[in-house]
Design a protein around this motif. Structure first.
Motif: not given
Length: 135
Positions: A8-10, A20-24, A38-51, A125-130
């Motif tokens: 779960e994220g929020y 939308p963010v997810i704890p990692l 916390e990492a922001k979900l970004d479908t515009g980034f093709s890779g796995p993880l950017l820190l 988004a309506k309920n603020g959940k990921v």
């Protein structure tokens, strides 16, 4: 990965509109230490993880970097040099080995399509959940 595990994220209100963010939990290849981000979900980034560079260095990922030159393409068509290391990401109880990228231009931790594609992603988004669910 364990089947049907839900992570779960929020929606964070640090940006407008909320994002939308997810704890990692992130580990270097040795798994000797970790950080929680916390990492922001970004479908515009093709890779796995950017820190951010701070998070990348705090894990010592610079010690495990690949020698290959990696170039990223950012919004506006600009090319930037990226540093890349191997690492492990835990989402809930699911561990995934991934390549982790950074650059001096990175200001936020970002989870991209390569990692998101391992999951069913529900943005409520309506309920603020990921929700991320293993298929």
């Amino acid at each position: 990965m364990e089947p049907h595990r839900v992570i779960e994220g929020y929606y964070s209100d640090l940006e407008n509109p909320p994002v939308p963010v997810i704890p990692l939990k992130i580990f270097p290849p040795t798994r000797r230490k970790h950080i929680v981000v916390e990492a922001k979900l970004d479908t515009g980034f093709s890779g796995p993880l950017l820190l951010t560079p701070e998070n990348y260095l705090s894990l010592g990922l610079h010690l495990y970097e690949s020698t290959e030159n990696v170039v990223g393409l950012i919004a506006g068509g600009y090319r930037v040099e990226l540093r890349v290391s191997r690492g492990i990401v835990e989402l809930g109880k699911t561990s995934v080995p991934v390549e982790i990228y950074t650059s001096v231009f990175v200001k936020k931790n970002i989870i991209g399509r390569q990692l998101l594609n391992e999951f069913k992603v529900v943005l409520d988004a309506k309920n603020g959940k990921v929700l991320l669910e293993n298929p």
